[in-house]
Design a protein around this motif. Structure first.
Motif, PDB file in Angstrom:
ATOM      1  N   ASN A  87       0.722  -0.766   0.250  1.00 60.85           N
ATOM      2  CA  ASN A  87      -0.255  -0.305   0.086  1.00 60.85           C
ATOM      3  C   ASN A  87       1.037   1.552   0.328  1.00 60.85           C
ATOM      4  O   ASN A  87       1.942   1.244   1.322  1.00 60.85           O
ATOM      5  CB  ASN A  87      -0.982  -0.404   1.146  1.00 60.85           C
ATOM      6  N   ARG A  89      -0.456   4.188   0.103  1.00 60.65           N
ATOM      7  CA  ARG A  89      -1.690   5.410   0.436  1.00 60.65           C
ATOM      8  C   ARG A  89      -1.322   5.755   2.011  1.00 60.65           C
ATOM      9  O   ARG A  89      -1.343   7.021   1.772  1.00 60.65           O
ATOM     10  CB  ARG A  89      -2.755   5.279  -0.218  1.00 60.65           C
ATOM     11  N   SER A  90      -1.300   4.840   2.445  1.00 64.53           N
ATOM     12  CA  SER A  90      -1.415   4.557   4.265  1.00 64.53           C
ATOM     13  C   SER A  90      -0.405   4.910   4.839  1.00 64.53           C
ATOM     14  O   SER A  90       0.831   4.053   4.583  1.00 64.53           O
ATOM     15  CB  SER A  90      -2.338   3.718   4.414  1.00 64.53           C
TER      16      SER A  90
END
Length: 206
Positions: A87, A89-90
């Motif tokens: 991921n 994005r986080s």
């Protein structure tokens, strides 16, 4: 119609690699069109990309059943199915919270009839290597660094509005410009409620 064969031949000539993104929102008719055009065609690759956990919006007549049926078709044929675990994005803290929340959960869209063929596996995500810990992790609690908040209880629009205002003020106090913030709502009514509430709090909002 009379031009079908010519149309199919032209499409197959023009496109050798076909990728359908957001496949969880594909309806049966759309899939049937792509299947007839490109599946089992020599020198042609058909790729579908999607996340069944995001099939919650019901766009048009799209449903998760189409996604799951094609997933099972791939499994029966031995077609590779790839999961994207990283991921980008986080923050690591948020991913850890989400992974813990969904650990060992068997997801079904038909809660009355939890058939195995409709089960959706949860694959934990990992943060990108050397992921920077951004300065904008919000916490309205005394717990430092809390990145994942789950509200459980009866719906109270006034309390939700207050919390949205608190988060916006918190971010702004951390030097985030108002123009860089967005509040996502289920519908226009909620958007108007949020906008009016923020304006009443002296926060510019459109």
């Amino acid at each position: 119609g009379p031009g079908a064969d010519r149309f199919i031949a032209e499409m197959r000539h023009n496109f050798r690699v076909i990728m359908i993104d957001e496949f969880q929102d594909t309806d049966p008719l759309q899939w049937d069109i792509f299947r007839r055009l490109f599946l089992d065609v020599a020198d042609t690759r058909l790729i579908v990309v999607g996340d069944p956990k995001q099939a919650i919006f019901g766009f048009r007549s799209g449903s998760v059943e189409t996604f799951l049926a094609v997933r099972d078709l791939c499994r029966r044929r031995g077609v590779p199915i790839s999961t994207l675990p990283v991921n980008y994005r986080s923050t690591p803290e948020l991913l850890d919270g989400v992974n813990r929340f969904f650990a060992n959960v068997d997801l079904h869209y038909d809660v009355d009839e939890a058939r195995p063929e409709l089960a959706i596996e949860f694959a934990p995500a990992v943060p990108q290597p050397h992921s920077p810990h951004g300065p904008h992790v919000a916490s309205l609690t005394d717990e430092p660094g809390a990145a994942f908040h789950l509200r459980v209880g009866d719906r109270d629009d006034r309390q939700i509005l207050r919390e949205v205002g608190q988060y916006v003020a918190l971010f702004h106090g951390r030097k985030v410009e108002y123009s860089k913030m967005a509040v996502l709502c289920y519908g226009n009514r909620q958007c108007r409620q949020v906008q009016r509430h923020l304006v009443r709090q002296g926060i510019p909002a459109v």
